[in-house]
Design an enzyme around this catalytic site. Structure first.
Site, mmCIF file in Angstrom:
data_model
loop_
_atom_site.group_PDB
_atom_site.id
_atom_site.type_symbol
_atom_site.label_atom_id
_atom_site.label_comp_id
_atom_site.label_asym_id
_atom_site.label_seq_id
_atom_site.Cartn_x
_atom_site.Cartn_y
_atom_site.Cartn_z
ATOM 1 N N ARG A 1 1.046 -10.482 4.047
ATOM 2 C CA ARG A 1 0.423 -11.446 3.130
ATOM 3 C C ARG A 1 -1.092 -11.338 3.163
ATOM 4 O O ARG A 1 -1.758 -11.671 2.202
ATOM 5 C CB ARG A 1 0.799 -12.874 3.519
ATOM 6 C CG ARG A 1 2.240 -13.255 3.319
ATOM 7 C CD ARG A 1 2.554 -14.543 4.082
ATOM 8 N NE ARG A 1 1.707 -15.670 3.734
ATOM 9 C CZ ARG A 1 1.913 -16.469 2.702
ATOM 10 N NH1 ARG A 1 2.954 -16.269 1.927
ATOM 11 N NH2 ARG A 1 1.107 -17.464 2.452
ATOM 12 N N ARG B 1 -9.357 -5.026 4.083
ATOM 13 C CA ARG B 1 -10.135 -4.290 3.073
ATOM 14 C C ARG B 1 -11.303 -3.535 3.696
ATOM 15 O O ARG B 1 -12.015 -4.083 4.530
ATOM 16 C CB ARG B 1 -10.683 -5.256 2.024
ATOM 17 C CG ARG B 1 -9.601 -6.007 1.264
ATOM 18 C CD ARG B 1 -10.130 -6.479 -0.069
ATOM 19 N NE ARG B 1 -9.161 -7.370 -0.698
ATOM 20 C CZ ARG B 1 -9.180 -8.683 -0.566
ATOM 21 N NH1 ARG B 1 -10.114 -9.269 0.164
ATOM 22 N NH2 ARG B 1 -8.270 -9.415 -1.167
ATOM 23 N N ARG C 1 9.240 -23.892 11.218
ATOM 24 C CA ARG C 1 8.013 -24.319 11.843
ATOM 25 C C ARG C 1 7.517 -25.521 11.036
ATOM 26 O O ARG C 1 7.626 -25.548 9.806
ATOM 27 C CB ARG C 1 7.008 -23.168 11.736
ATOM 28 C CG ARG C 1 5.738 -23.304 12.461
ATOM 29 C CD ARG C 1 4.981 -21.976 12.375
ATOM 30 N NE ARG C 1 4.537 -21.676 11.029
ATOM 31 C CZ ARG C 1 3.448 -22.194 10.471
ATOM 32 N NH1 ARG C 1 2.684 -23.028 11.140
ATOM 33 N NH2 ARG C 1 3.106 -21.867 9.242
ATOM 34 N N ARG D 1 -6.236 -24.190 12.249
ATOM 35 C CA ARG D 1 -7.342 -24.212 11.290
ATOM 36 C C ARG D 1 -7.705 -25.639 10.948
ATOM 37 O O ARG D 1 -6.955 -26.573 11.249
ATOM 38 C CB ARG D 1 -6.988 -23.431 10.024
ATOM 39 C CG ARG D 1 -5.736 -23.912 9.353
ATOM 40 C CD ARG D 1 -5.308 -22.953 8.234
ATOM 41 N NE ARG D 1 -3.928 -23.255 7.830
ATOM 42 C CZ ARG D 1 -3.190 -22.488 7.054
ATOM 43 N NH1 ARG D 1 -3.665 -21.370 6.579
ATOM 44 N NH2 ARG D 1 -1.961 -22.834 6.754
ATOM 45 N N GLU E 1 -5.114 -28.679 11.778
ATOM 46 C CA GLU E 1 -3.702 -28.326 11.569
ATOM 47 C C GLU E 1 -3.097 -27.758 12.851
ATOM 48 O O GLU E 1 -3.599 -26.779 13.388
ATOM 49 C CB GLU E 1 -3.645 -27.296 10.436
ATOM 50 C CG GLU E 1 -2.250 -26.872 10.055
ATOM 51 C CD GLU E 1 -2.237 -26.015 8.792
ATOM 52 O OE1 GLU E 1 -3.080 -26.206 7.896
ATOM 53 O OE2 GLU E 1 -1.373 -25.119 8.720
ATOM 54 N N TYR F 1 9.905 -17.833 2.642
ATOM 55 C CA TYR F 1 8.485 -18.155 2.770
ATOM 56 C C TYR F 1 7.816 -17.932 1.410
ATOM 57 O O TYR F 1 7.154 -16.929 1.184
ATOM 58 C CB TYR F 1 7.891 -17.242 3.843
ATOM 59 C CG TYR F 1 6.483 -17.505 4.305
ATOM 60 C CD1 TYR F 1 5.682 -18.492 3.766
ATOM 61 C CD2 TYR F 1 5.940 -16.733 5.327
ATOM 62 C CE1 TYR F 1 4.399 -18.703 4.229
ATOM 63 C CE2 TYR F 1 4.658 -16.927 5.797
ATOM 64 C CZ TYR F 1 3.890 -17.912 5.237
ATOM 65 O OH TYR F 1 2.621 -18.101 5.699
ATOM 66 N N ASP G 1 5.332 -18.792 -1.872
ATOM 67 C CA ASP G 1 4.151 -19.467 -2.392
ATOM 68 C C ASP G 1 4.550 -20.207 -3.671
ATOM 69 O O ASP G 1 5.604 -19.938 -4.241
ATOM 70 C CB ASP G 1 3.061 -18.439 -2.730
ATOM 71 C CG ASP G 1 2.481 -17.790 -1.484
ATOM 72 O OD1 ASP G 1 2.511 -18.418 -0.417
ATOM 73 O OD2 ASP G 1 1.999 -16.643 -1.601
HETATM 74 N N1 UDP Z 1 -3.108 -14.787 10.436
HETATM 75 C C1 UDP Z 1 -3.810 -14.534 11.596
HETATM 76 N N2 UDP Z 1 -5.096 -14.974 11.710
HETATM 77 C C2 UDP Z 1 -5.703 -15.681 10.732
HETATM 78 C C3 UDP Z 1 -4.989 -15.944 9.538
HETATM 79 C C4 UDP Z 1 -3.687 -15.491 9.429
HETATM 80 O O1 UDP Z 1 -3.283 -13.949 12.516
HETATM 81 O O2 UDP Z 1 -6.871 -16.071 10.909
HETATM 82 C C5 UDP Z 1 -1.710 -14.295 10.343
HETATM 83 C C6 UDP Z 1 -0.741 -15.284 10.936
HETATM 84 O O3 UDP Z 1 0.307 -14.577 11.573
HETATM 85 C C7 UDP Z 1 -0.241 -16.004 9.706
HETATM 86 C C8 UDP Z 1 -0.220 -14.913 8.654
HETATM 87 O O4 UDP Z 1 -1.346 -14.107 8.988
HETATM 88 O O5 UDP Z 1 1.035 -16.545 9.907
HETATM 89 C C9 UDP Z 1 -0.270 -15.392 7.222
HETATM 90 O O6 UDP Z 1 -1.420 -16.191 7.034
HETATM 91 P P1 UDP Z 1 -1.560 -17.168 5.795
HETATM 92 O O7 UDP Z 1 -2.936 -17.687 5.780
HETATM 93 O O8 UDP Z 1 -1.040 -16.481 4.590
HETATM 94 O O9 UDP Z 1 -0.541 -18.329 6.229
HETATM 95 P P2 UDP Z 1 -0.247 -19.704 5.479
HETATM 96 O O10 UDP Z 1 -1.527 -20.169 4.887
HETATM 97 O O11 UDP Z 1 0.790 -19.427 4.451
HETATM 98 O O12 UDP Z 1 0.232 -20.576 6.567
#
Ligand code: UDP
Length: 390
Positions: free
Chosen positions: A177, A181, A260, A291, A316, A364, A366
């Protein structure tokens, strides 16, 4: 039966809302939509905070993005979108880095000025330990994408906090996901269209079902036999679209699918802007939350309606969900996947019941994916089920 509508939808999230809207528009059906909560919108629901003017996404940050023209045209019938572009920062070792990992992150991390080709060569070398292997899990996928040093700094501990599952047990798709880059493009999503609904998520959702043929009953539990809109009273008598947890539907007869859940701790600050961005990730294990979301910063175009001296932040926390918790993310280990297959086969045998959404299909998804699957499911399965009704 005169008392029954043409269609009952269990769950007023994006799957249910899309199906309700399509059913009325395409077949003129009378629809009853149930939700156990006291609001529509599922986990995309939001409300406005009086003190700060922030739009709070009650179940965590929701950012709309899609590359599907069909979905983009569809959602634009009900709302316009702001020009918001999602960008995230992450704090690691007392320093703030841009996410997703891009050339800016790489050069800041290695205190370097690598060109795209130089950075790629370095990462290839660091990912060399897995050369030639097709990464099957999140750990191997992470290392092969960005090499071990960056993986350990930005992914390993964050993922441990978010999933509490060994990364070698998690599917590689979870971090697919997140793009990586080798230029300075720091957009989180690579989709063609993105933005936030101009007057908020809830106003958008209300417009989708603004029709006298759609009746919404809130605070109604489909499994509560003491009220009339329950499973045994409805299934087999009227077409049902079910968007709740699939294992719950079958009374957990084959076991529980693992999810989760997320908890939020609210903080209020006497300052206009606390983080300077909408989402700050915390990559290290010393900060217990994954976060922090500063909702005001999702909508800079609303500055005039926001309080310039106050802000609200949600920290969170992520943990395993028990039956009583709100399920957010399917954990999806191999044993979960095979359990889901068992339930999915049972679901196929249910008379005139269609399962959909994140909870109903253990996916999962979006928001744009939920809408796309709802439109497809309506056309393929639900509309034929309603055929013959006025
Ligand atoms: N992830 C990570 N570090 C970050 C952000 C994301 O390791 O700073 C990994 C983590 O395993 C996460 C996945 O990337 O579950 C997908 O992140 P995303 O932000 O898409 O998760 P969501 O916002 O859907 O919870």
């Amino acid at each position: 039966d005169d008392q029954l509508p043409d269609l009952v939808i269990v769950g007023a999230g994006l799957f249910g809302l899309t199906v309700a809207q399509q059913a009325v528009e395409k077949t003129g059906a009378r629809v009853v939509m149930l939700d156990v909560r006291d609001h529509i919108g599922g986990n995309a629901y939001s409300y406005f905070d009086k003190e700060t003017g922030a739009e709070i996404h009650k179940y965590g940050a929701h950012l709309f993005h899609t590359s599907s023209e069909v979905v983009w045209k569809y959602v634009n019938r009900f709302t316009t979108f702001t020009n918001y572009v999602h960008r995230v920062y992450t704090t690691h070792n007392g320093e703030v880095f841009p996410l997703p990992i891009n050339l800016g992150t790489v050069n800041q991390f290695f205190r370097a000025s690598y060109t795209p080709a130089e950075a790629k060569a370095l990462i290839d070398e660091q990912a060399g330990e897995l050369a030639g292997k097709d990464p099957q899990n999140l750990n191997d996928k992470g290392i092969s994408l960005i090499g071990r040093p960056l993986y350990e700094a930005f992914i390993k501990n964050y993922t441990a906090k978010q999933w509490q599952t060994d990364p070698t047990e998690l599917p590689a798709s979870i971090i697919s996901r997140l793009p990586v880059r080798f230029n300075y493009d720091s957009r989180y999503f690579k989709d063609t269209w993105e933005g936030l609904p101009t007057d908020g998520y809830t106003a958008w959702f209300e417009r989708m079902i603004d029709d006298p043929r759609i009746e919404v009953k809130l605070g109604v539990d489909f499994f509560d036999e003491s009220q009339p809109w329950n499973k045994s009273a409805l299934v087999g008598r009227v077409p049902v679209v079910y968007t709740g947890p699939i294992d719950r539907y079958f009374n957990y007869s084959h076991g529980e699918l693992k999810w989760r859940t997320v908890d939020f701790v609210e903080r209020r600050y006497d300052e206009g802007d606390h983080f300077g961005c909408p989402v700050m990730n915390f990559a290290d294990s010393d900060v217990p939350y994954t976060r922090a979301i500063e909702f005001k910063n999702f909508n800079p175009e609303r500055r005039a309606q926001q309080n310039p001296d106050k802000t609200v932040v949600w920290e969170e926390y992520s943990r395993f969900a028990s039956r009583e918790d709100e399920p957010y993310y399917p954990i999806n280990t191999e044993s979960d996947k095979s359990l889901y297959e068992t339930y999915s086969e049972l679901a196929d045998q249910e008379p005139n019941v269609v399962f959909g959404g994140r909870l109903g299909t253990y996916k999962y998804y979006d928001m744009h994916q939920v809408i796309a699957t709802a439109l497809a499911s309506f056309e393929r399965t639900i509309e034929p089920m309603l055929a013959g009704k006025e």
